[in-house]
Design an enzyme around this catalytic site. Structure first.
Site, PDB file in Angstrom:
ATOM      1  N   LYS A 175       6.843  71.797   4.019  1.00  0.00           N
ATOM      2  CA  LYS A 175       7.629  72.844   4.671  1.00  0.00           C
ATOM      3  C   LYS A 175       7.991  73.914   3.646  1.00  0.00           C
ATOM      4  O   LYS A 175       8.120  73.596   2.471  1.00  0.00           O
ATOM      5  CB  LYS A 175       8.901  72.248   5.285  1.00  0.00           C
ATOM      6  N   HIS A 294      -3.586  65.016  14.441  1.00  0.00           N
ATOM      7  CA  HIS A 294      -2.334  65.534  14.984  1.00  0.00           C
ATOM      8  C   HIS A 294      -2.513  65.809  16.467  1.00  0.00           C
ATOM      9  O   HIS A 294      -3.594  66.200  16.904  1.00  0.00           O
ATOM     10  CB  HIS A 294      -1.900  66.812  14.257  1.00  0.00           C
TER      11      HIS A 294
END
EC number: 4.1.1.39
Length: 453
Positions: A175, A294
């Site tokens: 992040k 994902h």
């Protein structure tokens, strides 16, 4: 008009709209071991009998159309048609029922999840006679399972490649997901891996944007992997997202990852598509790469209770198409019922044979025979204080994927990774000693903090 070409009114069949249940509702049918079985949650329009709606689903997802056509006489509908063979009410719902449909195996191309879904869910969900329709589960017969390669490697081979046993694997999504330069991104990867994580991860929407092109990211992440491996003596990896606008570009990125010698790549299997995913899975098996999956976009399909598909169907499809990991969500902080349902499809990902268990949302017994298993990835808002529950719920064959739970540590990325690793090893040790993680989890974490640097 000559006698040879004259059309006689009394010859042929009676055209017009016919009730589906006359042909496609067959409660006397005994399912075959080779049939693909489907459980649909049906919400019909008012006034339509369940038998007619269940038959309509079977018809419109197999050989049927709204009327009889003359070419029906050129094939065997009894051999190829789908059959609604059972209907049961949904407890607590007055206007819903579960329709069970059996499809002959010959309706589907071998080894193609794309074709399977195109047939079963490709058209019928827009049928105006239904208010809503949801595919709750599929039974994939062994004969069809054996036409798929499945995951590139599977759980045991992955552990052997990584030389890591007896505990869940630890990961972290870097992040902020967007905006970092490749060099700063690689720095964060190194700090997390050096701190004790097994993997770091590209976010699902990190592909090749102007601020960070894919080749630059791959190079800096590979540098971080090799440096952290040299310093820790452990095998490390970063999920390099190979998802791209074309299959050719996707494979090119996977080839570059292999040339760098990294152990794993990643794909967004729903936005990328099942054809692309299966192609990448085959490449990964042939070239020794692990494949992380994902599920971006899954909630568009599976979030609504009455319409779409349950995630257990998408999970089964992924095991067939191929992937070594897939995000499965986490049940921490959720209701007990949701926990049972989640662990139901987690077992469908990992185990070879799963018995029917409606309390866990499993409508059919599923035999995967020798198809490799998939590691479920527990992610979304977890941190070290969730570690006791995660260790107890998911067991060793899982990946615990943190994000802010690592990078949000007030001392930085590496201390955040250390905290994750210390908490995990403390929980595994306590579990192996017979301690109750549910009751003593907080105390176990606090004890570990005293000895953590």
């Amino acid at each position: 008009m000559s006698p040879q070409t004259e059309t006689k009114a009394g010859v042929g069949f009676k055209a017009g709209v016919k009730e589906y249940k006359l042909t496609y509702y067959t409660p006397e049918y005994e399912t075959k071991d080779t049939d693909i079985l489907a459980a649909f949650r049906v919400t019909p329009q008012p006034g339509v009998p369940p038998e007619e709606r269940g038959a309509a689903v079977a018809a419109e997802s197999s050989t049927g159309t709204w009327t009889t056509v003359w070419t029906d006489g050129l094939t065997s509908l009894d051999r190829y048609k789908g059959r609604c063979y059972h209907i049961e009410p949904v407890p607590g719902e007055e206007d819903q029922f579960i329709a069970y449909v059996a499809y002959p195996l010959d309706l589907f191309e071998e080894g193609s999840v794309t074709n399977m879904f195109t047939s079963i869910v490709g058209n019928v969900f827009g049928f105006k006679a239904l208010r809503a329709l949801r595919l709750e589960d599929l039974r994939i017969p062994v004969a069809y399972v054996k036409t798929f390669q499945g995951p590139p490697h599977g759980i045991q081979v992955e552990r052997d490649k990584l030389n890591k046993y007896g505990r869940p694997l630890l990961g972290c999504t870097i992040k902020p997901k967007l905006g970092l330069s490749a060099k700063n991104y690689g720095r964060a990867v190194y700090e997390c891996l050096r701190g004790g994580l097994d993997f770091t991860k590209d976010d699902e929407n990190v592909n090749s944007q102007p601020f960070m092109r894919w080749r630059d990211r791959f190079l800096f992440c590979a540098e971080a992997i090799y440096k952290s491996q040299a310093e820790t003596g452990e095998i490390k990896g970063h999920y390099l997202n190979a998802t791209a606008g074309t299959c050719e570009e996707m494979i090119k990125r996977a080839v570059f990852a292999r040339e760098l010698g990294v152990p794993i790549v990643m794909h967004d299997y729903l936005t990328g598509g099942f054809t692309a995913n299966t192609s990448l899975s085959h490449y990964c098996r042939d070239n020794g790469l692990l494949l992380h999956i994902h599920r971006a976009m899954h909630a568009v399909i599976d979030r609504q209770k009455n319409h779409g598909m349950h995630f257990r169907v998408l999970a089964k499809a992924l095991r067939m198409s191929g992937g070594d990991h897939i995000h499965s969500g986490t049940v921490v902080g959720k209701l007990e019922g949701e926990r049972d349902i989640t662990l139901g499809f987690v077992d469908l990902l990992r185990d070879d044979y799963i018995e029917k268990d409606r309390s866990r949302g499993i409508y059919f017994t599923q035999d995967w025979v020798s198809l490799p298993g998939v590691l479920p990835v527990a992610s979304r808002g977890i941190h070290v204080w969730h570690m006791p529950a995660l260790t107890e719920i998911f067991g060793d064959d899982s990946v615990l994927q943190f994000g802010g739970g690592t990078l949000g540590h007030p001392w930085g990325n590496a201390p955040g990774a250390v905290a994750n690793r210390v908490a995990l090893e403390a929980c595994v040790k306590a579990r192996n000693e017979g301690r109750d993680l549910a009751a003593e989890g907080g105390e176990i974490i606090r004890e570990a903090c005293k000895w953590s640097p």
